[in-house]
Design a protein around this motif. Structure first.
Motif, PDB file in Angstrom:
ATOM      1  N   TRP A 916      34.825  51.790  43.669  1.00 28.73           N
ATOM      2  CA  TRP A 916      35.014  50.148  44.019  1.00 28.73           C
ATOM      3  C   TRP A 916      35.244  49.626  44.972  1.00 28.73           C
ATOM      4  N   ARG A 917      35.891  49.971  45.733  1.00 26.20           N
ATOM      5  CA  ARG A 917      35.703  49.283  47.139  1.00 26.20           C
ATOM      6  C   ARG A 917      34.660  48.313  47.416  1.00 26.20           C
ATOM      7  N   GLU A 918      33.271  49.713  47.545  1.00 27.80           N
ATOM      8  CA  GLU A 918      32.418  49.001  47.923  1.00 27.80           C
ATOM      9  C   GLU A 918      31.458  48.573  46.801  1.00 27.80           C
ATOM     10  N   ASN A 919      31.643  48.031  45.704  1.00 20.00           N
ATOM     11  CA  ASN A 919      31.162  47.727  44.897  1.00 20.00           C
ATOM     12  C   ASN A 919      31.671  46.421  44.097  1.00 20.00           C
ATOM     13  N   LYS A 920      32.343  45.825  45.017  1.00 14.26           N
ATOM     14  CA  LYS A 920      33.301  44.829  43.551  1.00 14.26           C
ATOM     15  C   LYS A 920      32.175  44.125  44.190  1.00 14.26           C
ATOM     16  N   SER A 921      31.698  43.408  45.053  1.00 15.80           N
ATOM     17  CA  SER A 921      30.046  42.012  45.235  1.00 15.80           C
ATOM     18  C   SER A 921      29.493  42.534  43.609  1.00 15.80           C
ATOM     19  N   HIS A 954      41.258  44.548  43.074  1.00 15.83           N
ATOM     20  CA  HIS A 954      40.576  43.066  43.098  1.00 15.83           C
ATOM     21  C   HIS A 954      40.094  42.328  42.051  1.00 15.83           C
ATOM     22  N   LEU A 955      40.238  41.525  41.760  1.00 17.31           N
ATOM     23  CA  LEU A 955      38.887  40.946  40.585  1.00 17.31           C
ATOM     24  C   LEU A 955      38.430  39.328  41.721  1.00 17.31           C
ATOM     25  N   SER A 956      38.916  39.421  43.308  1.00 17.23           N
ATOM     26  CA  SER A 956      38.890  38.090  43.616  1.00 17.23           C
ATOM     27  C   SER A 956      36.995  38.111  44.020  1.00 17.23           C
ATOM     28  N   SER A 957      36.703  39.387  44.379  1.00 15.61           N
ATOM     29  CA  SER A 957      35.309  39.637  44.803  1.00 15.61           C
ATOM     30  C   SER A 957      34.527  39.997  43.652  1.00 15.61           C
ATOM     31  N   CYS A 958      34.597  39.780  42.285  1.00 12.44           N
ATOM     32  CA  CYS A 958      33.971  40.528  41.416  1.00 12.44           C
ATOM     33  C   CYS A 958      32.910  38.989  41.162  1.00 12.44           C
ATOM     34  N   ILE A 959      31.852  38.617  42.146  1.00  9.19           N
ATOM     35  CA  ILE A 959      31.179  37.266  41.965  1.00  9.19           C
ATOM     36  C   ILE A 959      30.062  38.192  40.586  1.00  9.19           C
ATOM     37  N   LEU A 990      44.305  39.445  40.086  1.00 10.21           N
ATOM     38  CA  LEU A 990      42.827  38.389  39.473  1.00 10.21           C
ATOM     39  C   LEU A 990      43.073  37.879  40.835  1.00 10.21           C
ATOM     40  N   ASN A 991      44.074  37.184  41.423  1.00 11.22           N
ATOM     41  CA  ASN A 991      43.032  36.142  42.738  1.00 11.22           C
ATOM     42  C   ASN A 991      43.663  37.177  44.109  1.00 11.22           C
ATOM     43  N   SER A 992      43.427  36.961  45.015  1.00  8.48           N
ATOM     44  CA  SER A 992      43.507  38.030  45.934  1.00  8.48           C
ATOM     45  C   SER A 992      45.107  36.731  46.961  1.00  8.48           C
ATOM     46  N   SER A 998      47.818  26.201  45.520  1.00 11.44           N
ATOM     47  CA  SER A 998      47.071  25.322  44.729  1.00 11.44           C
ATOM     48  C   SER A 998      47.008  25.144  43.843  1.00 11.44           C
ATOM     49  N   ALA A 999      47.069  23.706  42.737  1.00 11.42           N
ATOM     50  CA  ALA A 999      47.954  23.773  41.250  1.00 11.42           C
ATOM     51  C   ALA A 999      46.771  24.577  40.962  1.00 11.42           C
ATOM     52  N   TYR A1000      45.768  25.206  40.840  1.00  8.10           N
ATOM     53  CA  TYR A1000      44.163  25.511  40.260  1.00  8.10           C
ATOM     54  C   TYR A1000      43.879  26.721  40.978  1.00  8.10           C
ATOM     55  N   PRO A1001      43.830  27.773  41.320  1.00  9.06           N
ATOM     56  CA  PRO A1001      43.139  28.730  41.621  1.00  9.06           C
ATOM     57  C   PRO A1001      41.511  28.352  41.341  1.00  9.06           C
ATOM     58  N   LEU A1002      40.872  28.742  42.414  1.00  7.53           N
ATOM     59  CA  LEU A1002      39.823  28.970  42.448  1.00  7.53           C
ATOM     60  C   LEU A1002      39.217  29.486  41.223  1.00  7.53           C
ATOM     61  N   PRO A1003      38.023  28.975  40.911  1.00  7.07           N
ATOM     62  CA  PRO A1003      37.691  29.917  39.760  1.00  7.07           C
ATOM     63  C   PRO A1003      36.955  31.098  39.772  1.00  7.07           C
ATOM     64  N   LEU A1004      37.364  31.928  39.356  1.00  7.49           N
ATOM     65  CA  LEU A1004      37.082  33.287  39.984  1.00  7.49           C
ATOM     66  C   LEU A1004      35.860  33.859  38.373  1.00  7.49           C
ATOM     67  N   MET A1005      35.551  35.492  38.790  1.00  2.23           N
ATOM     68  CA  MET A1005      34.573  35.768  37.639  1.00  2.23           C
ATOM     69  C   MET A1005      32.913  35.243  36.979  1.00  2.23           C
ATOM     70  N   PRO A1006      32.786  34.067  37.919  1.00  2.00           N
ATOM     71  CA  PRO A1006      31.368  33.289  37.287  1.00  2.00           C
ATOM     72  C   PRO A1006      30.952  33.817  36.492  1.00  2.00           C
ATOM     73  N   CYS A1007      30.424  34.776  35.958  1.00  2.00           N
ATOM     74  CA  CYS A1007      29.570  35.202  35.649  1.00  2.00           C
ATOM     75  C   CYS A1007      30.214  36.487  34.012  1.00  2.00           C
ATOM     76  N   ILE A1008      31.454  36.188  34.449  1.00  2.00           N
ATOM     77  CA  ILE A1008      32.366  37.265  32.992  1.00  2.00           C
ATOM     78  C   ILE A1008      31.839  37.159  31.332  1.00  2.00           C
ATOM     79  N   GLU A1009      31.608  37.474  30.827  1.00  2.00           N
ATOM     80  CA  GLU A1009      31.206  37.229  29.542  1.00  2.00           C
ATOM     81  C   GLU A1009      31.793  38.235  27.887  1.00  2.00           C
ATOM     82  N   TYR A1010      32.623  39.173  28.770  1.00  2.00           N
ATOM     83  CA  TYR A1010      33.657  39.643  27.562  1.00  2.00           C
ATOM     84  C   TYR A1010      34.569  40.008  28.617  1.00  2.00           C
ATOM     85  N   ILE A1011      36.082  39.772  27.625  1.00  2.00           N
ATOM     86  CA  ILE A1011      36.996  40.418  28.482  1.00  2.00           C
ATOM     87  C   ILE A1011      38.397  41.372  27.683  1.00  2.00           C
ATOM     88  N   GLY A1012      38.471  42.609  27.203  1.00  5.07           N
ATOM     89  CA  GLY A1012      39.346  43.176  26.589  1.00  5.07           C
ATOM     90  C   GLY A1012      40.330  43.775  27.187  1.00  5.07           C
TER      91      GLY A1012
END
Length: 1335
Positions: A916-921, A954-959, A990-992, A998-1012
């Motif tokens: 996973w470490r080598e494939n997060k992006s 870490h999900l911060s790099s999961c673009i 969720l965010n590294s 910041s009051a609101y973290p930067l948008p994460l996982m911009p392509c996410i479609e489903y979370i269970g």
């Protein structure tokens, strides 16, 4: 037409004539039978050298042949001196053995013709005189034919007891009676036969011709039997009679010639005696004449009376002399005849007595000699057998455990396991079909319990256990102390050893040690006799061997036919069994299938073909091997189970087909037991390298090593000892493995033929691969092509990976195109990829990227499979995971395997985290299933990383991440890496970055479609951060929460859908909503909110959260169980649009006043959509612009009241009204009427007409819709509503504009349900209300 056979007037003479014909008929009927059986005798006694005359083979002197009247001269041997010839002496010995009385007629035969002419063998069994010039059975007479059948013991097997009981020479023997008939007919003095004798002759001859053993089925004997019957009953045709008369005439002519010879001899004798008598008479006459002259002179003076008297006396004397002469002649002739008869009789009697005495003496001497020779033979055989058993106990009772270390051998009984053996049936078209399993020696050597299998072929792949099975068979034969029973245990395999112990001798030969030898007897001498005996005894024992194989039952085991090579110039497919008798010897041959695929092997010469497919019980075999090599301090059962698990996890269960490789794995596993992580870290590449080396050693056992000057292509070859000398062969075979595996025709990638293989391997290279066992060749029903495959697909894949490892360009040139042929093509090369990870990880990195691209295309089409976790979706990840482990096991560096879909559980947590470490992006989907206690121990054993107490994702790099599923009590959700880490095994960050920055973290996982999320633990701040992330998305996303632990409370079941500041929330109907969710929603930037809630227990929390949503414009609420908290939560909201409905459809509002107050407090409300069961009085806010009301039932009076309320609005309002023309009736009597009471739609038309008179009310639509009736109280709920009428209104909007109104959809669904069957009409209205000031 039948001929009259009464050619002779005298009855008995006529009978004699018929008897002569009958003898000739019988002799003709026996001729073909005799020829056929003499050919068998010829085969049985053997072939001579063809150069020795009979005189060379008979010792001198030998009675009755040698009659040395002169000291240095023998009339029989003449110039020929006896000379020994082992071959001819053996044939001569066999002829004597086959003679009933041990006295063949050597004077009849020519020994130099024994090699080719069976008749010269047969002449040895003829009477001693008169047959030397006879050149065939046809030329022989009846007496000769019967004499052969009597004297040759072979015919005991061809004739039934009807002809040989009692046995010869008993005169009551039927065959002796047949010979006596011939003598009586030939030697009769008067040529007469009585009727009774004739009938007895015909009966005896017919019985012989109809003997049930063989003659009953012989065509010539059948014809002769018929002709005898015709002759006996005078039914012969003219043609047959003429033919027989010619044959009898020839016989009579020969008899006539013989009679003439005897007549001439008698005439000469009589003439001699008559001459003697004439001389005597002449002398008497002379003397008488002299006496008469003297008497005449003396009586001259006598008177005439005296002369006359003398004359009378003289005349009387002459007459008397004449009479005496005749009488003398008669007596002489009679005496001569009597003397001849007496002499013949005396000579015949004396000759017979001499012959009998000599024969009896010879028999006694022969019996004594035979008895002595037999005793010596039995003693020699017993000693030879004892030595043979000792020889086998020394050489065949131990087998090596490892092919790489022949010194490590064990007793065969300690490691032997029952083989898995099946019989193959050879069909008429030559196809070999697998049949039932063979479990006993009886099934191997007998078919249907009776037919003996003399030619047994056992085939199997290299290492399958062929030689071990043969060695175990020899061991069972040697084990004489083992009880031999005729009723073995039915459940035991190959336990009926009495079958093989019936063989007096077993000769076990390794054909690989006798290359270029063609005779099995020579192989036995070299491998067995020369080993067991000193040089001076070897020739004697070889002679004994030749006698043994002719007299004793033997089994010859020819082990390793594929290792045998015929000498140059020879076309033999297998060694010759010359010298072995078929009825005495059985042959068991082991071979690899490719050898038996040779077209020179005729199917007719295979009595039974079986194949060994390894061992039947691998676990028991493991225990046996471990018992031989395992240290006593180790637990046998535990170790066996560990090895079993190791083999199953490494997909090596196929090794049970090869005990050799299976044993190699066990030995290697035990050798590395003391090494760290030997079980988990074992390299498949290293293991298959060992397999490869073991197989190649069979073809070439020359040692050689790789070094710095000659480095190997791959690292795992560096420690081998036998691959360096044959590395070129390995290279070309691996090239063939690769190209065949990637063949455009998929069906030819695993199984191919000679022509296809010839594209890659030369004949010599093919021969090496076959001898090594890397490929297998089997015969098919097609003569020119065989079925060829590698020993196992995994070996082909290993060789293909080896070829790719040092030819990386093939990935782009060949494999890339191959993967594009079909969606599952990556599965075909998955094992190749795993091997490649251990051989060349750089090439594996490239290949993983190409495969991953194809896998992404499949995943996009079947995205739901990842959510459902179907097995086929895990195949590629399992391949990547196994490849990573293989790369680590081979100390590879720079592991960058590509994977986009991750399914992580406790057992693969550490490995997959590293990947996973080598494939997060580039990750598209992540699913983690980890529980707290059950998976904690896995963290202590990591792969390619240090042990840790917790694994972070870490999900911060999961673009590119689209699917995220987290399941299990071992997972904790964390806001950032700086947060306090919990003690659970898995942490999802969720965010590294630090959220405090910041009051609101930067948008994460911009392509996410489903979370269970299920059974996980998280904080409200993490959940809030997740919601914030979802609200920023440009696409729709769904988040499902089940049994989520959040700050001491549980979210039982909730579903959120987000899209561009739009949030839809739905809780499970059987559970109340969780208070923490309202805390999470507090103050979020939400423009549209949809709530689907079962029970509202936290009205205050909901109200506060809703009031905090300052950007909220649209609110859709779906609530159940008549919750009063709903209306409190709505009070004072600044929303513009409100949709209200029940979870089950319509609202059954019991607190109309409360809802009226809440609705009136919504000062900014512009649109209201509500679905009710029945009408209630609504207080509409003045800001309202659009009103949609849907009712299941609405009375005409209620419609009038509603229209009145709308008319009072001070702003323009567009209203959509739709209701059922019915009312609810709660009064129920039997029979039960419907719950709904229909109302005629005409009652509503008057209201529509009244509205038409108002200036500030415009009726845009008034539709009456109708539903079809099936029968009383039943309606077709599934049928569409049809427009009945529009009540005179000109509808200005024919389109259905309610498709996006969820309240309307609920209304249509509810009114079509079975509980509303009483509603057959409904009305749809569109009104535009314009205040008076605006009109």
């Amino acid at each position: 037409m039948a001929a009259n056979t009464h050619l002779i007037g005298d009855k008995e003479t006529h009978n004699w004539f018929k008897a002569c014909i009958g003898l000739n008929v019988t002799k003709e009927g026996l001729t073909n039978f005799l020829c056929a059986e003499l050919q068998k005798v010829h085969t049985s006694v053997g072939r001579s050298c063809g150069n020795c005359p009979i005189e060379n083979l008979i010792q001198c002197p030998t009675n009755p042949y040698c009659n040395k009247r002169k000291r240095n001269y023998c009339p029989f041997h003449k110039s020929q001196k006896p000379q020994p010839c082992p071959i001819c002496d053996n044939v001569k010995h066999n002829i004597i053995i086959h003679h009933r009385y041990g006295g063949p007629s050597w004077r009849n035969t020519r020994a130099e013709k024994w090699a080719l002419n069976y008749w010269e063998i047969g002449k040895c069994y003829l009477p001693p005189d008169g047959y030397s010039s006879i050149s065939s059975v046809q030329e022989s007479d009846f007496n000769g034919v019967i004499s052969i059948m009597l004297n040759c013991l072979h015919f005991q097997t061809c004739l039934s007891p009807l002809c040989l009981s009692p046995p010869p020479p008993d005169k009551q023997c039927p065959l002796e009676k047949v010979r006596q008939i011939g003598r009586d007919v030939r030697h009769t003095s008067d040529c007469k036969v009585t009727d009774a004798d004739l009938q007895d002759y015909f009966k005896t001859l017919s019985t012989l011709l109809a003997d049930p053993q063989c003659l009953q089925h012989d065509p010539s004997a059948i014809i002769a039997c018929t002709r005898l019957s015709d002759l006996q009953n005078d039914r012969l045709s003219f043609e047959e009679l003429g033919k027989l008369l010619k044959e009898v005439n020839q016989t009579l002519e020969e008899a006539k010639k013989t009679g003439k010879r005897f007549s001439e001899m008698a005439e000469r004798t009589l003439s001699k005696h008559l001459q003697k008598l004439d001389a005597t008479n002449q002398l008497g006459l002379i003397r008488l004449k002299n006496k008469t002259t003297v008497g005449e002179q003396r009586l001259h003076s006598k008177t005439k009376v005296g002369e006359h008297r003398l004359e009378r006396k003289t005349q009387f004397g002459a007459q008397k002399i004449e009479s005496m002469t005749q009488y003398g002649e008669q007596r002489i002739e009679k005496k001569t005849n009597d003397a001849d008869q007496c002499i013949d009789g005396k000579v015949h009697d004396v000759t017979q007595r001499i012959e009998i005495s000599v024969q009896q003496g010879i028999e006694r001497m022969q019996q004594a000699a035979n008895k002595t020779a037999q005793a010596d033979y039995e003693r020699e055989v017993a000693d030879f057998r004892r030595r043979l058993v000792e020889h086998y106990n020394d050489t065949s009772s131990n087998v090596p455990l490892s092919v790489l270390d022949q010194s490590l051998d064990k007793r065969i009984t300690d490691i032997y396991a029952t083989p898995k053996m099946h019989r193959f049936d050879i069909t008429n078209d030559g196809k070999r079909v697998k049949k039932e399993q063979v479990l006993t020696y009886k099934e191997l050597f007998y078919t249907h319990d009776t037919k003996s299998n003399r030619r047994v072929y056992v085939q199997g792949e290299p290492g399958s256990g062929k030689s071990t099975f043969a060695a175990k068979l020899v061991h069972d034969w040697c084990d004489e102390n083992r009880p031999s029973t005729a009723a073995p245990n039915k459940n035991a395999s190959f336990d009926n050893v009495f079958i093989i112990q019936n063989f007096r001798f077993i000769f076990f030969l390794s054909l690989g040690e006798s290359r270029c030898q063609t005779e099995v007897t020579h192989m036995i001498k070299k491998q067995i006799i020369d080993t067991m005996y000193s040089d001076e005894k070897r020739d004697v024992m070889y002679t004994l061997l030749l006698k043994i194989i002719e007299t004793e039952t033997c089994l010859v085991i020819r082990d390793g036919l594929d290792e045998w090579v015929a000498p140059d110039g020879s076309n033999l497919p297998e060694p010759s069994m010359a010298g072995f008798l078929k009825d005495k010897c059985a042959v068991l041959t082991t071979s690899r299938p490719w050898k038996l695929a040779d077209e020179r092997f005729k199917n007719s010469r295979i009595d039974i073909l079986v194949e060994i497919e390894g061992i039947s019980d691998s676990y028991t075999f493991s225990e046996r091997v471990l018992r031989c090599i395992l240290d006593k301090s180790k637990d046998l059962k535990t170790t066996a189970m560990e090895i079993r698990s190791f083999i199953e996890e490494r997909w090596l269960t196929w090794l049970s087909n090869s005990p050799m490789l299976y044993t190699l794995v066990i030995c290697t596993w035990v050798d590395t037991m003391e090494e760290e992580e030997h079980l988990n870290g074992s390299s498949l590449c290293a293991l298959y390298t060992t397999f490869l080396e073991s197989l190649c050693k069979k073809a070439n056992d020359t040692t050689g090593f790789f070094n710095d000057l000659n480095p190997p292509h791959v690292k795992c070859f560096s420690r081998t000892s036998y691959l360096r000398p044959i590395i070129q062969n390995v290279d070309v075979i691996s090239k063939a493995a690769f190209h065949l595996l990637c063949s455009p025709e998929k069906e030819k990638s695993i199984v191919f033929n000679d022509q296809e293989l010839s594209n890659y391997l030369t004949p010599s290279e093919q021969e090496f691969a076959l001898k090594a066992g890397l490929i297998s060749k089997r015969k098919t029903k097609r003569a020119l092509n065989s079925s060829i495959s590698f020993i196992h697909k995994s070996m082909q894949e290993f060789l293909a990976a080896y070829h790719i490892a040092h030819n990386e360009h093939l990935i782009d040139d060949v494999i890339s195109g191959y993967l594009g042929r079909h969606s599952d093509a990556y599965r075909d090369v998955s094992q190749v990829f795993i091997f490649l990870c251990g051989l060349n990880v750089s090439a594996a990195n490239t290949l993983s990227g190409i495969i991953n691209e194809h896998h992404i295309k499949i995943s996009n089409v079947h995205a739901h499979r990842f959510i459902l976790n179907l097995p086929e979706h895990d195949a590629f990840q399992s391949t990547i995971e196994a490849g990573y482990r293989e790369a680590v096991s081979n100390d590879q560096t720079g592991i960058l395997l590509r994977l986009s879909h991750f399914y992580i559980v406790g057992k693969n947590l550490m490995v997959m985290n590293n990947i996973w470490r080598e494939n997060k992006s580039n990750a598209l989907a992540l699913k983690i299933l980890v529980y707290d206690e059950t998976d904690r121990a896995i963290l202590s054993s990591s792969t390619h990383s240090e042990p840790t107490s917790q694994v972070e994702f870490h999900l911060s790099s999961c673009i590119n991440l689209k699917y995220l599923i987290l399941l299990g009590s071992g997972i904790h959700m964390q806001d950032s890496s700086s947060s306090v880490s919990p003690t659970l095994p898995v942490c999802i960050v969720l965010n590294s970055a630090n959220p405090a920055q910041s009051a609101y973290p930067l948008p994460l996982m911009p392509c996410i479609e489903y979370i269970g999320l299920e059974y996980i633990t998280c904080s409200s701040t993490w959940l809030r951060s997740l919601f914030i992330t979802l609200l920023t998305l440009e696409q729709n996303a769904v988040c499902e929460l089940t049994d989520v632990s959040c700050q001491g409370t549980f979210i039982d079941s909730a579903k959120l859908s987000c899209f561009k500041k739009t949030l839809a929330y739905k809780s499970e109907s059987s559970f109340p909503e969780c208070d923490v969710l309202w805390e999470v929603l507090y103050g979020l930037h939400i423009k549209s909110l949809s709530l689907d809630i079962s029970i509202i227990n936290y009205a205050d929390s909901i109200s506060q959260s809703l009031l905090s949503l300052t950007h909220l414009e649209t609110l859709s609420i779906k609530v159940g169980n008549y919750s009063t908290g709903l209306w409190k939560a709505l009070h004072g909201l600044n929303i513009k649009s409100l949709i209200i409905r029940d979870r089950h459809g319509y609202l059954n509002v019991k607190h109309a006043e409360t809802i009226a107050q809440s609705l009136s407090s919504l000062k900014q409300l512009e649109k209201l959509s509500i679905f009710l069961q029945t009408y209630i009085d609504i207080k509409l806010p003045q800001s309202l612009k659009y009103l949609h009301i849907y009712c299941v039932t609405l009375l005409p009076s209620e419609l009038h009241e509603l229209v009145g309320t709308l008319s009072a609005c001070t702003r323009t309002v567009e209203s959509k009204l739709e209701f059922g023309c019915a009312s609810f009736n709660d009064a129920r009597v039997k029979p039960i009427p419907p719950r709904v009471k229909p109302i005629p739609p005409e009652e509503y038309i008057s209201i529509q007409q009244k509205l038409g008179t108002l200036n500030h009310v415009a009726v845009k639509r008034f539709r009456i819709l109708h539903r079809r009736i099936i029968k009383l109280w039943e309606y077709d709920a599934a049928s569409p509503w049809s427009v009945r009428g529009i009540g005179g209104v000109q509808d200005d909007n024919t389109d259905d504009d309610n498709v996006n109104d969820v309240a309307y959809k609920s209304f249509v669904t509810a009114i079509s349900a079975s509980r509303c069957n009483g509603i057959i009409n409904r009305i749809a209205m569109r009104l535009l209300i314009t205040p008076s000031s605006n009109s």
